[in-house]
Scaffold this motif. Structure first.
Motif, PDB file in Angstrom:
ATOM      1  N   LEU A  10     -32.267  -8.589  60.442  1.00 20.56           N
ATOM      2  CA  LEU A  10     -31.715  -8.916  59.126  1.00 20.56           C
ATOM      3  C   LEU A  10     -31.430  -7.533  58.353  1.00 20.56           C
ATOM      4  N   LYS A  11     -32.486  -6.863  58.240  1.00 25.02           N
ATOM      5  CA  LYS A  11     -32.347  -5.394  57.431  1.00 25.02           C
ATOM      6  C   LYS A  11     -31.317  -4.843  57.981  1.00 25.02           C
ATOM      7  N   ILE A  12     -31.196  -4.546  59.224  1.00 24.62           N
ATOM      8  CA  ILE A  12     -29.938  -3.740  59.999  1.00 24.62           C
ATOM      9  C   ILE A  12     -28.675  -4.356  59.433  1.00 24.62           C
ATOM     10  N   LEU A  13     -28.268  -5.621  59.730  1.00 30.16           N
ATOM     11  CA  LEU A  13     -27.160  -5.997  59.474  1.00 30.16           C
ATOM     12  C   LEU A  13     -26.793  -6.194  57.862  1.00 30.16           C
ATOM     13  N   HIS A  14     -27.766  -6.582  57.203  1.00 31.55           N
ATOM     14  CA  HIS A  14     -27.477  -7.020  55.764  1.00 31.55           C
ATOM     15  C   HIS A  14     -27.252  -5.457  55.212  1.00 31.55           C
ATOM     16  N   LYS A  33     -28.146  -5.305  46.217  1.00 28.95           N
ATOM     17  CA  LYS A  33     -29.594  -5.627  46.709  1.00 28.95           C
ATOM     18  C   LYS A  33     -29.566  -6.530  48.002  1.00 28.95           C
ATOM     19  N   SER A  34     -30.427  -6.110  49.036  1.00 27.02           N
ATOM     20  CA  SER A  34     -30.631  -7.076  50.103  1.00 27.02           C
ATOM     21  C   SER A  34     -31.767  -6.462  50.880  1.00 27.02           C
ATOM     22  N   GLN A  41     -35.130  -5.570  48.952  1.00 31.13           N
ATOM     23  CA  GLN A  41     -35.500  -6.840  48.729  1.00 31.13           C
ATOM     24  C   GLN A  41     -34.357  -7.707  48.322  1.00 31.13           C
ATOM     25  N   GLU A  42     -34.468  -9.097  48.722  1.00 36.14           N
ATOM     26  CA  GLU A  42     -33.229 -10.027  48.325  1.00 36.14           C
ATOM     27  C   GLU A  42     -33.474 -10.081  46.883  1.00 36.14           C
ATOM     28  N   CYS A  43     -32.339 -10.418  45.968  1.00 36.62           N
ATOM     29  CA  CYS A  43     -32.420 -10.717  44.589  1.00 36.62           C
ATOM     30  C   CYS A  43     -32.092 -12.083  44.611  1.00 36.62           C
ATOM     31  N   LYS A  44     -32.804 -12.660  43.415  1.00 37.34           N
ATOM     32  CA  LYS A  44     -32.648 -14.132  43.158  1.00 37.34           C
ATOM     33  C   LYS A  44     -31.398 -14.411  42.123  1.00 37.34           C
ATOM     34  N   MET A  45     -30.564 -14.958  42.381  1.00 40.48           N
ATOM     35  CA  MET A  45     -29.253 -15.473  41.503  1.00 40.48           C
ATOM     36  C   MET A  45     -29.579 -16.804  40.946  1.00 40.48           C
ATOM     37  N   LYS A  46     -28.707 -16.660  39.704  1.00 41.03           N
ATOM     38  CA  LYS A  46     -28.882 -18.158  38.955  1.00 41.03           C
ATOM     39  C   LYS A  46     -27.935 -18.976  39.683  1.00 41.03           C
ATOM     40  N   GLY A  47     -28.477 -20.482  39.879  1.00 42.14           N
ATOM     41  CA  GLY A  47     -27.693 -21.288  40.153  1.00 42.14           C
ATOM     42  C   GLY A  47     -27.480 -22.538  39.287  1.00 42.14           C
ATOM     43  N   ASP A  51     -32.272 -21.467  40.998  1.00 45.64           N
ATOM     44  CA  ASP A  51     -32.138 -20.224  41.109  1.00 45.64           C
ATOM     45  C   ASP A  51     -32.552 -20.001  42.818  1.00 45.64           C
ATOM     46  N   LYS A  52     -31.622 -19.010  43.282  1.00 44.68           N
ATOM     47  CA  LYS A  52     -31.883 -18.979  44.715  1.00 44.68           C
ATOM     48  C   LYS A  52     -31.977 -17.460  45.307  1.00 44.68           C
ATOM     49  N   TYR A  53     -32.721 -16.929  46.036  1.00 40.54           N
ATOM     50  CA  TYR A  53     -32.669 -15.740  46.734  1.00 40.54           C
ATOM     51  C   TYR A  53     -31.351 -15.670  47.679  1.00 40.54           C
ATOM     52  N   VAL A  54     -30.695 -14.688  47.660  1.00 41.77           N
ATOM     53  CA  VAL A  54     -29.464 -14.342  48.412  1.00 41.77           C
ATOM     54  C   VAL A  54     -29.551 -13.278  49.311  1.00 41.77           C
ATOM     55  N   ASP A  55     -28.533 -13.530  50.487  1.00 42.04           N
ATOM     56  CA  ASP A  55     -28.970 -12.602  51.507  1.00 42.04           C
ATOM     57  C   ASP A  55     -28.386 -11.032  50.912  1.00 42.04           C
ATOM     58  N   ILE A  56     -27.273 -10.935  50.231  1.00 43.78           N
ATOM     59  CA  ILE A  56     -26.975 -10.069  49.731  1.00 43.78           C
ATOM     60  C   ILE A  56     -26.232 -10.140  48.265  1.00 43.78           C
TER      61      ILE A  56
END
Length: 215
Positions: A10-14, A33-34, A41-47, A51-56
């Motif tokens: 995932l690190k390579i692709l993201h 951030k990814s 690190q992944e960043c948490k977005m407001k939902g 709230d959810k950690y998002v890939d990018i």
């Protein structure tokens, strides 16, 4: 090399996608951030609901303003396809209902192994428009009316050089670890509507960057 539970792939692709989107934004007020990029690190977005950690995550002056989810399926697609799709709809609705754009990337080879519980290859799944009918239906949605629809989705069907005479997951893995092979866009024909971009990463990345700049 690292196993199915490792996040190294995932690190390579993201990180590659993050670096490219950052370049296309042409503005230092934006950051991404990814895994493998930014602070790694992944960043948490407001939902709207949680709230959810998002890939990018794309941030403007340190605040998350848009997200990109990435799914790369390598085996047993038919077994899990409904779960993949339902999860995608749910996470998209959650983020978009909080007034943040959300983009999706879905990648799958045109021929994937289907493993049984003993990791033997039971059969091969050939990906076609029929397998992706859910995404074809999604591609005709009006994204302004349906918040479960991503602002833009990239579907990539890739072709990897075929391998013959392998019967197990271990043999399949070892073949590609020990032999050169090519990856390219598949020539599989799928008729998507306007909300999905098919086998054109460059166009998708430009759409993301332009959409973020217009916020």
């Amino acid at each position: 090399e690292t196993g199915p539970r490792s996040n190294e792939k995932l690190k390579i692709l993201h990180s590659a996608i993050s670096k490219d989107i950052k370049f296309r934004l042409h503005d230092n007020s934006y950051s991404l951030k990814s895994l493998g990029y930014g602070n790694g690190q992944e960043c948490k977005m407001k939902g709207r609901y949680l709230d959810k950690y998002v890939d990018i995550t794309i941030l403007e002056k340190g605040i998350g303003i848009a997200g990109i989810a990435v799914k790369f399926v390598m085996s047993n697609y038919s077994q899990n396809s409904n779960n993949y799709f339902e999860n995608m709809l749910g996470e998209t609705a959650n983020i978009r209902s909080a007034k943040s754009p959300y983009y999706q990337v879905f990648i799958i080879p045109d021929k994937v192994p289907y493993y049984d519980k003993s990791n033997n290859i039971k059969h091969w799944e050939k990906i076609s428009e029929h397998n992706l009918s859910k995404y074809v239906n999604l591609s005709t949605d009006n994204i302004d009316l349906f918040l479960h629809s991503p602002n833009k989705t990239l579907v990539c069907i890739i072709h990897i050089d075929d391998v013959d005479n392998v019967c197990t997951k271990e043999e399949y893995t070892n073949y590609y670890l020990n032999n050169d092979f090519n990856i390219k866009y598949s020539d599989t024909a799928v008729r998507f509507g306007s909300s999905i971009i098919y086998n054109n990463y460059e166009l998708f990345a430009d759409k993301v960057a332009n959409g973020v700049r217009s916020l």
